[in-house]
Design an enzyme around this catalytic site. Structure first.
Site, PDB file in Angstrom:
ATOM      1  N   LEU A  74     -41.907-131.293 -35.269  1.00 51.99           N
ATOM      2  CA  LEU A  74     -42.164-130.259 -34.431  1.00 51.99           C
ATOM      3  C   LEU A  74     -42.091-130.900 -32.954  1.00 51.99           C
ATOM      4  O   LEU A  74     -42.569-131.865 -32.689  1.00 51.99           O
ATOM      5  CB  LEU A  74     -43.313-129.322 -34.552  1.00 51.99           C
ATOM      6  CG  LEU A  74     -43.119-128.498 -35.755  1.00 51.99           C
ATOM      7  CD1 LEU A  74     -44.512-127.772 -36.130  1.00 51.99           C
ATOM      8  CD2 LEU A  74     -42.042-127.686 -36.000  1.00 51.99           C
ATOM      9  N   ASP A  75     -41.212-130.249 -32.051  1.00 48.81           N
ATOM     10  CA  ASP A  75     -41.327-130.477 -30.455  1.00 48.81           C
ATOM     11  C   ASP A  75     -42.805-130.613 -30.026  1.00 48.81           C
ATOM     12  O   ASP A  75     -43.470-129.704 -30.603  1.00 48.81           O
ATOM     13  CB  ASP A  75     -40.567-129.679 -29.861  1.00 48.81           C
ATOM     14  CG  ASP A  75     -39.010-129.699 -30.144  1.00 48.81           C
ATOM     15  OD1 ASP A  75     -38.436-130.821 -30.748  1.00 48.81           O
ATOM     16  OD2 ASP A  75     -38.143-128.825 -29.502  1.00 48.81           O
ATOM     17  N   LYS A  76     -43.160-131.618 -29.274  1.00 53.21           N
ATOM     18  CA  LYS A  76     -44.424-131.529 -28.624  1.00 53.21           C
ATOM     19  C   LYS A  76     -44.454-130.085 -28.029  1.00 53.21           C
ATOM     20  O   LYS A  76     -43.668-129.442 -27.451  1.00 53.21           O
ATOM     21  CB  LYS A  76     -44.433-132.823 -27.498  1.00 53.21           C
ATOM     22  CG  LYS A  76     -45.980-132.802 -26.831  1.00 53.21           C
ATOM     23  CD  LYS A  76     -45.906-133.939 -25.525  1.00 53.21           C
ATOM     24  CE  LYS A  76     -47.213-133.870 -25.274  1.00 53.21           C
ATOM     25  NZ  LYS A  76     -46.974-134.837 -23.948  1.00 53.21           N
ATOM     26  N   THR A 134     -44.677-127.279 -29.596  1.00 53.92           N
ATOM     27  CA  THR A 134     -44.400-126.312 -30.527  1.00 53.92           C
ATOM     28  C   THR A 134     -45.414-126.305 -31.394  1.00 53.92           C
ATOM     29  O   THR A 134     -45.894-127.199 -32.137  1.00 53.92           O
ATOM     30  CB  THR A 134     -42.981-126.780 -31.089  1.00 53.92           C
ATOM     31  OG1 THR A 134     -41.955-126.453 -29.985  1.00 53.92           O
ATOM     32  CG2 THR A 134     -42.490-125.263 -32.092  1.00 53.92           C
ATOM     33  N   ARG A 153     -34.617-124.189 -28.836  1.00 47.71           N
ATOM     34  CA  ARG A 153     -34.528-124.114 -27.294  1.00 47.71           C
ATOM     35  C   ARG A 153     -33.208-124.258 -26.732  1.00 47.71           C
ATOM     36  O   ARG A 153     -32.856-123.545 -25.698  1.00 47.71           O
ATOM     37  CB  ARG A 153     -35.389-125.384 -26.958  1.00 47.71           C
ATOM     38  CG  ARG A 153     -36.824-125.114 -27.375  1.00 47.71           C
ATOM     39  CD  ARG A 153     -37.659-126.450 -27.543  1.00 47.71           C
ATOM     40  NE  ARG A 153     -38.188-126.681 -25.906  1.00 47.71           N
ATOM     41  CZ  ARG A 153     -38.405-128.171 -25.426  1.00 47.71           C
ATOM     42  NH1 ARG A 153     -38.847-128.900 -26.642  1.00 47.71           N
ATOM     43  NH2 ARG A 153     -38.803-128.210 -24.327  1.00 47.71           N
TER      44      ARG A 153
END
Length: 222
Positions: free
Chosen positions: A37-39, A41, A147
């Site tokens: 997961l993106d930082k 998120t 995003r």
């Protein structure tokens, strides 16, 4: 762990919880990790505890045979209210730290989305609402995919400092501040897959954390 973020990561926590029992296929720096997961998120993830599970889960992700649904709070709303975004995504030619929709090169990226709720009256007749809650289902797993895709539809995720491309309306900015949101309003809500060893179909769902819940409640009052 990475430069600037050596501690406080998911891997640190997994190592503390599982000790040496985690799958080692991901390498010393990524034991048990089969996806990311993106930082900033939030949401549900899966980590492999054995090499057999790791290989099986990795194969499912490679084949896109995973159910993954995310909840995003966006500036405005994508139009139409439901659809599929199919593009190629790769490194931006203008900023190598960012990803972008590319005409050529990059990798295939497919996101289905549906606008679940809109917030605030449009600023002008026929315009977009001030904000929206959007459910996104991933069919591929490119870096920053949701995003980038929502931004390409003119409805970037609220709080996204990288892909925000402009400021939301004043009432939305006020709601973000009051909610205490300091990240992109993106949450991995559902993760479903067939267990790579037992064959059992599993599905995990987690509600958004407090910052997104507070923001959504405030947006509903607009």
């Amino acid at each position: 762990p990475a430069p600037g973020s050596e501690t406080g990561t998911l891997v640190n926590a997994l190592l503390a919880h599982c000790g040496d029992s985690l799958s080692g296929i991901g390498g010393v720096a990524r034991p048990g990790i089969v996806h990311r997961l993106d930082k900033d998120t939030s949401g549900v993830m899966v980590a492999a505890k054995t090499d057999r599970a790791h290989a099986g889960l990795s194969a499912l992700f490679a084949a896109h045979d995973i159910e993954r649904t995310y909840i995003a709070l966006t500036r405005g709303a994508p139009s139409p209210a439901q659809g599929r975004i199919a593009t190629r995504i790769g490194r931006s030619t203008g900023d190598r730290k960012k990803m972008a929709v590319l005409k050529t090169g990059g990798r295939e990226a497919v996101t289905d989305y549906v606008v679940q709720q809109t917030f605030g009256e449009p600023m002008r007749p026929g315009g977009a609402p001030l904000a929206a809650r959007v459910a996104c289902t991933l069919h591929t797993g490119r870096t920053h995919q949701i995003r980038v895709h929502l931004s390409s539809k003119g409805a970037p995720i609220l709080g996204d400092a990288v892909y925000g491309s402009g400021s939301p309306a004043a009432p939305v900015r006020a709601a973000i501040a009051e909610a205490g949101l300091t990240r992109q309003a993106l949450h991995a809500a559902v993760l479903g897959f067939v267990h790579p060893v037992t064959g059992e179909r599993l599905r995990f769902e987690t509600a958004p954390p407090e910052d997104m819940l507070r923001l959504e409640a405030l947006l509903a009052e607009l």
